[in-house]
Design a protein around this motif. Structure first.
Motif, PDB file in Angstrom:
ATOM      1  N   GLU A 179       0.821  -1.201   0.000  1.00 17.50           N
ATOM      2  CA  GLU A 179       0.000   0.000   0.000  1.00 17.50           C
ATOM      3  C   GLU A 179       0.859   1.257   0.000  1.00 17.50           C
ATOM      4  N   GLN A 180       2.000   1.190   0.685  1.00 16.93           N
ATOM      5  CA  GLN A 180       2.897   2.342   0.713  1.00 16.93           C
ATOM      6  C   GLN A 180       3.469   2.619  -0.677  1.00 16.93           C
ATOM      7  N   ILE A 181       3.909   1.582  -1.361  1.00 19.84           N
ATOM      8  CA  ILE A 181       4.441   1.744  -2.721  1.00 19.84           C
ATOM      9  C   ILE A 181       3.371   2.285  -3.647  1.00 19.84           C
ATOM     10  N   GLN A 182       2.165   1.735  -3.546  1.00 17.48           N
ATOM     11  CA  GLN A 182       1.066   2.184  -4.402  1.00 17.48           C
ATOM     12  C   GLN A 182       0.753   3.662  -4.166  1.00 17.48           C
ATOM     13  N   ALA A 183       0.790   4.104  -2.914  1.00 25.21           N
ATOM     14  CA  ALA A 183       0.495   5.506  -2.612  1.00 25.21           C
ATOM     15  C   ALA A 183       1.523   6.435  -3.249  1.00 25.21           C
ATOM     16  N   TYR A 184       2.809   6.071  -3.189  1.00 28.01           N
ATOM     17  CA  TYR A 184       3.839   6.912  -3.789  1.00 28.01           C
ATOM     18  C   TYR A 184       3.720   6.929  -5.314  1.00 28.01           C
ATOM     19  N   VAL A 185       3.365   5.807  -5.892  1.00 29.98           N
ATOM     20  CA  VAL A 185       3.170   5.773  -7.347  1.00 29.98           C
ATOM     21  C   VAL A 185       2.026   6.696  -7.744  1.00 29.98           C
ATOM     22  N   PHE A 186       0.912   6.642  -7.018  1.00 31.95           N
ATOM     23  CA  PHE A 186      -0.214   7.528  -7.285  1.00 31.95           C
ATOM     24  C   PHE A 186       0.223   8.990  -7.213  1.00 31.95           C
ATOM     25  N   ASP A 187       0.984   9.314  -6.175  1.00 31.94           N
ATOM     26  CA  ASP A 187       1.377  10.696  -5.956  1.00 31.94           C
ATOM     27  C   ASP A 187       2.255  11.220  -7.087  1.00 31.94           C
ATOM     28  N   VAL A 188       3.250  10.451  -7.509  1.00 32.64           N
ATOM     29  CA  VAL A 188       4.181  10.911  -8.537  1.00 32.64           C
ATOM     30  C   VAL A 188       3.491  10.990  -9.902  1.00 32.64           C
ATOM     31  N   VAL A 189       2.736   9.968 -10.269  1.00 35.08           N
ATOM     32  CA  VAL A 189       2.087   9.935 -11.584  1.00 35.08           C
ATOM     33  C   VAL A 189       1.060  11.052 -11.710  1.00 35.08           C
ATOM     34  N   ARG A 190       0.260  11.269 -10.682  1.00 30.25           N
ATOM     35  CA  ARG A 190      -0.772  12.295 -10.758  1.00 30.25           C
ATOM     36  C   ARG A 190      -0.202  13.707 -10.670  1.00 30.25           C
ATOM     37  N   ALA A 191       1.049  13.824 -10.283  1.00 35.81           N
ATOM     38  CA  ALA A 191       1.705  15.131 -10.315  1.00 35.81           C
ATOM     39  C   ALA A 191       2.400  15.385 -11.650  1.00 35.81           C
ATOM     40  N   LEU A 192       2.781  14.330 -12.354  1.00 38.37           N
ATOM     41  CA  LEU A 192       3.560  14.471 -13.588  1.00 38.37           C
ATOM     42  C   LEU A 192       2.692  14.442 -14.839  1.00 38.37           C
ATOM     43  N   VAL A 193       1.767  13.498 -14.937  1.00 39.78           N
ATOM     44  CA  VAL A 193       0.983  13.309 -16.157  1.00 39.78           C
ATOM     45  C   VAL A 193       0.097  14.509 -16.484  1.00 39.78           C
ATOM     46  N   PRO A 194      -0.538  15.190 -15.518  1.00 38.43           N
ATOM     47  CA  PRO A 194      -1.372  16.352 -15.881  1.00 38.43           C
ATOM     48  C   PRO A 194      -0.607  17.487 -16.548  1.00 38.43           C
ATOM     49  N   ARG A 195       0.707  17.460 -16.554  1.00 35.24           N
ATOM     50  CA  ARG A 195       1.502  18.472 -17.253  1.00 35.24           C
ATOM     51  C   ARG A 195       1.845  18.053 -18.677  1.00 35.24           C
ATOM     52  N   MET A 196       1.335  16.896 -19.124  1.00 30.81           N
ATOM     53  CA  MET A 196       1.609  16.382 -20.464  1.00 30.81           C
ATOM     54  C   MET A 196       0.304  16.221 -21.236  1.00 30.81           C
ATOM     55  N   THR A 197       0.398  16.355 -22.556  1.00 31.74           N
ATOM     56  CA  THR A 197      -0.736  15.999 -23.408  1.00 31.74           C
ATOM     57  C   THR A 197      -0.778  14.484 -23.581  1.00 31.74           C
ATOM     58  N   LEU A 198      -1.856  14.007 -24.171  1.00 31.37           N
ATOM     59  CA  LEU A 198      -2.001  12.560 -24.345  1.00 31.37           C
ATOM     60  C   LEU A 198      -0.898  11.997 -25.237  1.00 31.37           C
ATOM     61  N   ASP A 199      -0.580  12.705 -26.313  1.00 35.18           N
ATOM     62  CA  ASP A 199       0.491  12.245 -27.201  1.00 35.18           C
ATOM     63  C   ASP A 199       1.830  12.220 -26.475  1.00 35.18           C
ATOM     64  N   GLU A 200       2.080  13.215 -25.639  1.00 33.09           N
ATOM     65  CA  GLU A 200       3.341  13.256 -24.899  1.00 33.09           C
ATOM     66  C   GLU A 200       3.427  12.122 -23.884  1.00 33.09           C
ATOM     67  N   VAL A 201       2.293  11.737 -23.305  1.00 33.60           N
ATOM     68  CA  VAL A 201       2.296  10.602 -22.369  1.00 33.60           C
ATOM     69  C   VAL A 201       2.730   9.327 -23.083  1.00 33.60           C
ATOM     70  N   PHE A 202       2.205   9.115 -24.307  1.00 38.03           N
ATOM     71  CA  PHE A 202       2.603   7.940 -25.079  1.00 38.03           C
ATOM     72  C   PHE A 202       4.080   8.023 -25.474  1.00 38.03           C
ATOM     73  N   GLU A 203       4.525   9.217 -25.864  1.00 39.87           N
ATOM     74  CA  GLU A 203       5.901   9.360 -26.336  1.00 39.87           C
ATOM     75  C   GLU A 203       6.915   9.303 -25.194  1.00 39.87           C
ATOM     76  N   GLN A 204       6.521   9.798 -24.004  1.00 40.92           N
ATOM     77  CA  GLN A 204       7.465   9.925 -22.901  1.00 40.92           C
ATOM     78  C   GLN A 204       7.103   9.028 -21.721  1.00 40.92           C
ATOM     79  N   LYS A 205       6.510   7.888 -22.005  1.00 37.40           N
ATOM     80  CA  LYS A 205       6.149   6.998 -20.897  1.00 37.40           C
ATOM     81  C   LYS A 205       7.383   6.480 -20.169  1.00 37.40           C
ATOM     82  N   GLY A 206       8.508   6.391 -20.885  1.00 39.80           N
ATOM     83  CA  GLY A 206       9.748   5.999 -20.226  1.00 39.80           C
ATOM     84  C   GLY A 206      10.200   7.030 -19.207  1.00 39.80           C
ATOM     85  N   GLU A 207       9.996   8.322 -19.514  1.00 44.83           N
ATOM     86  CA  GLU A 207      10.355   9.376 -18.569  1.00 44.83           C
ATOM     87  C   GLU A 207       9.452   9.339 -17.340  1.00 44.83           C
ATOM     88  N   VAL A 208       8.186   9.041 -17.549  1.00 45.91           N
ATOM     89  CA  VAL A 208       7.264   8.915 -16.417  1.00 45.91           C
ATOM     90  C   VAL A 208       7.701   7.768 -15.511  1.00 45.91           C
TER      91      VAL A 208
END
Length: 291
Positions: free
Chosen positions: A97-126
């Motif tokens: 649960e601790q790992i899952q919480a940190y994953v939620f926090d980082v992804v939801r802080a990073l992905v909203p700054r990208m467009t959908l195409d950028e998410v597909f192109e930069q999934k390695g960076e995420v």
């Protein structure tokens, strides 16, 4: 485990590590192998942790910069660090649960700054950003994050349908462009071929008339040389009349013609000769223009 002479026998499996406590306080780590514990001295096994690599799949719903809701499926591979196994056992009650919480926090802080195409192109960076954050936090609790994989990116069904339609429309537009270019080339080539055919046809007609003129001239010269007292005009009139009767004969023998009205008389024969003579003069003029 078993009891023998007030001693507790403990066998720790491979890829496992045991927590040994004494009177409720952590004493030491028991690595794989055989161990003897003294229950009378307050020793017992508090728990056993696996040091194998474990996998945790996390599904996250978030929104992109262009207001598209997507589901991200992440796969986190982690393991217990042997040297810090006591921290992993005592510090976290539920590490998953601790790992899952940190994953939620980082992804939801990073992905909203990208467009959908950028998410597909930069999934390695995420994935790299999530991995770095997890390693920094979970190492303090005795866990090592081995790999972080962005397994899947799933937009909403209506968004996927719209993207497919856009792609199909672009490909159809490109196909129409290629088709139009092909038709254009075909029409140009057809026009060039038609012009060339007409030109060659004109050249052929001019050469045919020139050949007829040359043949008539040779016949006139031969006839005038062999028959004394005849002029070139008389020979020409004779040839024209002969051609006139041959034409009438051909019209009569043709099965495609039914009735043909032809004016006939001495005056008409002279008119015909004048017309034929005029035709030969036009043929000679056309030959000079072609050359």
């Amino acid at each position: 485990m078993g009891n023998s002479c007030c001693f507790l026998c403990l066998c720790v499996d491979q890829a496992s590590i045991a927590m040994i406590e004494k009177w409720g306080r952590f004493q030491r780590l028991a690595e794989p192998g055989f161990h003897l514990l003294n229950p009378c001295a307050g020793q017992w096994v508090a728990g056993i942790l696996s040091t194998r690599i474990q996998s945790l799949d996390v599904k996250i719903e978030t929104k992109t910069k262009d207001n598209v809701f997507v589901h991200l499926v992440c796969c986190i591979q982690y393991r217990v660090v042997k040297e810090n196994a006591d921290d992993a056992f005592y510090e976290l009650q539920n590490p998953r649960e601790q790992i899952q919480a940190y994953v939620f926090d980082v992804v939801r802080a990073l992905v909203p700054r990208m467009t959908l195409d950028e998410v597909f192109e930069q999934k390695g960076e995420v994935a790299k950003s999530v991995l770095e954050e997890l390693e920094k936090v979970m190492r303090e609790y005795g866990y090592s994050i081995e790999h972080m994989l962005m397994v899947d990116i799933i937009p909403d069904a209506s968004v996927r349908k719209a993207m497919n339609e856009i792609n199909a429309a672009q490909r159809l537009q490109l196909a129409n462009v290629y088709k139009g270019e092909a038709e254009k080339v075909l029409q140009v080539k057809r026009a060039e071929a038609d012009a060339e055919a007409k030109y060659l046809g004109g050249v052929g007609v001019a050469r045919q008339r020139q050949a007829i003129t040359d043949g008539l001239r040779e016949n006139i010269l031969n006839f005038s040389g062999k028959v004394e007292g005849t002029s070139s005009k008389e020979v020409m009139d004779l040839i024209m009349v002969t051609q006139y009767f041959d034409t009438i004969k051909d019209l009569g023998n043709s099965s495609k013609n039914t009735t043909v009205f032809i004016p006939h008389g001495p005056g008409h024969i002279r008119d015909i000769s004048d017309q034929i003579r005029s035709g030969f003069m036009e043929a000679s003029s056309a030959k000079l223009n072609v050359d």
